[in-house]
Scaffold this motif. Sequence first.
Motif, mmCIF file in Angstrom:
data_model
loop_
_atom_site.group_PDB
_atom_site.id
_atom_site.type_symbol
_atom_site.label_atom_id
_atom_site.label_comp_id
_atom_site.label_asym_id
_atom_site.label_seq_id
_atom_site.Cartn_x
_atom_site.Cartn_y
_atom_site.Cartn_z
ATOM 1 N N GLY A 19 0.786 -1.224 0.000
ATOM 2 C CA GLY A 19 0.000 0.000 0.000
ATOM 3 C C GLY A 19 0.817 1.271 0.000
ATOM 4 N N THR A 20 2.146 1.159 0.110
ATOM 5 C CA THR A 20 3.014 2.338 0.086
ATOM 6 C C THR A 20 3.811 2.347 -1.218
ATOM 7 N N PRO A 21 4.400 3.496 -1.594
ATOM 8 C CA PRO A 21 5.230 3.535 -2.805
ATOM 9 C C PRO A 21 6.384 2.534 -2.714
ATOM 10 N N GLN A 22 6.788 2.016 -3.870
ATOM 11 C CA GLN A 22 7.932 1.113 -3.895
ATOM 12 C C GLN A 22 9.224 1.899 -3.663
ATOM 13 N N VAL A 23 10.271 1.181 -3.272
ATOM 14 C CA VAL A 23 11.551 1.811 -2.980
ATOM 15 C C VAL A 23 12.662 1.082 -3.720
ATOM 16 N N ILE A 24 13.857 1.640 -3.633
ATOM 17 C CA ILE A 24 14.996 1.014 -4.303
ATOM 18 C C ILE A 24 15.368 -0.290 -3.615
ATOM 19 N N ASP A 25 15.757 -1.272 -4.414
ATOM 20 C CA ASP A 25 16.077 -2.599 -3.892
ATOM 21 C C ASP A 25 17.542 -2.634 -3.446
ATOM 22 N N CYS A 26 17.801 -2.119 -2.241
ATOM 23 C CA CYS A 26 19.141 -2.188 -1.667
ATOM 24 C C CYS A 26 19.024 -2.149 -0.150
ATOM 25 N N GLU A 27 20.004 -2.691 0.524
ATOM 26 C CA GLU A 27 19.945 -2.763 1.974
ATOM 27 C C GLU A 27 20.420 -1.479 2.630
ATOM 28 N N THR A 28 21.499 -0.897 2.126
ATOM 29 C CA THR A 28 22.027 0.342 2.687
ATOM 30 C C THR A 28 22.506 1.237 1.552
ATOM 31 N N ALA A 29 22.738 2.503 1.858
ATOM 32 C CA ALA A 29 23.227 3.450 0.855
ATOM 33 C C ALA A 29 24.617 3.066 0.367
ATOM 34 N N LEU A 30 25.364 2.333 1.183
ATOM 35 C CA LEU A 30 26.729 1.964 0.807
ATOM 36 C C LEU A 30 26.774 0.995 -0.366
ATOM 37 N N TYR A 128 -6.346 11.754 15.415
ATOM 38 C CA TYR A 128 -5.379 10.750 14.948
ATOM 39 C C TYR A 128 -6.094 9.494 14.462
ATOM 40 N N LYS A 129 -7.209 9.688 13.751
ATOM 41 C CA LYS A 129 -8.035 8.562 13.328
ATOM 42 C C LYS A 129 -7.313 7.601 12.392
ATOM 43 N N MET A 130 -6.263 8.055 11.725
ATOM 44 C CA MET A 130 -5.536 7.155 10.825
ATOM 45 C C MET A 130 -4.881 5.991 11.570
ATOM 46 N N LEU A 131 -4.742 6.114 12.898
ATOM 47 C CA LEU A 131 -4.157 5.040 13.685
ATOM 48 C C LEU A 131 -5.197 4.042 14.174
ATOM 49 N N ASP A 132 -6.479 4.315 13.927
ATOM 50 C CA ASP A 132 -7.538 3.464 14.454
ATOM 51 C C ASP A 132 -7.435 2.048 13.883
ATOM 52 N N GLY A 133 -7.429 1.066 14.755
ATOM 53 C CA GLY A 133 -7.387 -0.334 14.327
ATOM 54 C C GLY A 133 -6.004 -0.905 14.134
ATOM 55 N N LEU A 134 -4.971 -0.069 14.205
ATOM 56 C CA LEU A 134 -3.615 -0.579 14.042
ATOM 57 C C LEU A 134 -3.149 -1.312 15.302
ATOM 58 N N GLY A 201 4.066 8.639 16.195
ATOM 59 C CA GLY A 201 3.837 7.598 15.206
ATOM 60 C C GLY A 201 3.346 8.138 13.882
ATOM 61 N N VAL A 202 2.382 9.054 13.926
ATOM 62 C CA VAL A 202 1.850 9.643 12.697
ATOM 63 C C VAL A 202 2.929 10.443 11.972
ATOM 64 N N HIS A 203 3.701 11.212 12.721
ATOM 65 C CA HIS A 203 4.749 12.020 12.096
ATOM 66 C C HIS A 203 5.775 11.145 11.392
ATOM 67 N N GLU A 204 6.291 10.142 12.088
ATOM 68 C CA GLU A 204 7.372 9.342 11.507
ATOM 69 C C GLU A 204 6.909 8.512 10.318
ATOM 70 N N VAL A 205 5.735 7.884 10.409
ATOM 71 C CA VAL A 205 5.286 6.989 9.348
ATOM 72 C C VAL A 205 4.666 7.746 8.175
ATOM 73 N N ASP A 206 3.866 8.760 8.465
ATOM 74 C CA ASP A 206 3.149 9.460 7.401
ATOM 75 C C ASP A 206 3.936 10.649 6.856
ATOM 76 N N PHE A 207 4.113 11.679 7.678
ATOM 77 C CA PHE A 207 4.707 12.913 7.175
ATOM 78 C C PHE A 207 6.195 12.783 6.879
ATOM 79 N N HIS A 208 6.919 12.029 7.702
ATOM 80 C CA HIS A 208 8.365 11.921 7.507
ATOM 81 C C HIS A 208 8.713 10.843 6.483
ATOM 82 N N LEU A 209 8.362 9.579 6.783
ATOM 83 C CA LEU A 209 8.766 8.492 5.890
ATOM 84 C C LEU A 209 8.007 8.523 4.562
ATOM 85 N N LEU A 210 6.685 8.494 4.631
ATOM 86 C CA LEU A 210 5.895 8.376 3.406
ATOM 87 C C LEU A 210 5.947 9.636 2.547
ATOM 88 N N ARG A 211 5.603 10.791 3.138
ATOM 89 C CA ARG A 211 5.446 12.004 2.338
ATOM 90 C C ARG A 211 6.770 12.686 2.010
#
Length: 247
Positions: A19-30, A128-134, A201-211
């Motif tokens: 359900g999230t965007p795909q990412v590059i297939d690598c373990e680390t930036a190195l 914070y309804k986006m966390l409901d049911g998690l 939780g909302v900040h790290e998963v939604d605004f920071h990581l996803l967006r």
Amino acid sequence: MRELEEQQKLFRWRVYAEGTPQVIDCETALTLPAEVRFSFTKETEFYSSAAKHICSDTACFAEYCQEHWDEDEFFGYQFLNGLNPMMIQRCTTLPKNFPVTDDMVKNFLRGRSLEQEMKKGNIFLSDYKMLDGLVGNVVNDRQQYLTAPLVLLYCNPHGMMLPIAIQLRQKPSKDNPIFLPTDSKADWRLAKIFVRNAEFGVHEVDFHLLRTHLLAEVFTMATLRNLPSPHPLYKVSNLSCTSWYDV
């Protein structure tokens, strides 16, 4: 075309989470090619600047937090000046699943009604309804628990944003009370702690990581896989793998 074929072998997609965007297939930036990584000089400068900033600012702020973290004024202040100022909204109508009454909060509104203060634009809501049911993760063999709070705040005549009601889950019930500043100190404190946990939780998963990281990575990957290095848009994009470092 040969360059693009090689690029598409180097930069491959993988699913980060359903359900999230795909990412590059690598373990680390190195493991990425050198041309899309920070240079040694850039990386050294990056961490050096970060260390100086942390040493100069964090100590004073940490000391202030230790002294004031439990105060309603500081709790409200963080909705605009904390790690995530994106959730708070002006409230003109209470959600049906947040049945706060005038009797509950009139003492915090200088005797005025919620409707009066909402018309004046002084009532705010963080939902914070986006966390409901998690379901929380299991960390060190201990189940973690999440809430999906609703927080009502009042901006008083001094410009202070003060919490006046907290409901920790989305569906009102006898087992899901509305907490107020007049409750016991322990109950009110615990309610505020659960809100802070939800906000992190909302900040790290939604605004920071996803967006931020995952969204930017889609454009970066598309550029690397579809535009050869001499292409003007490739040069203008000034590509770097900043987003991959954090992820």
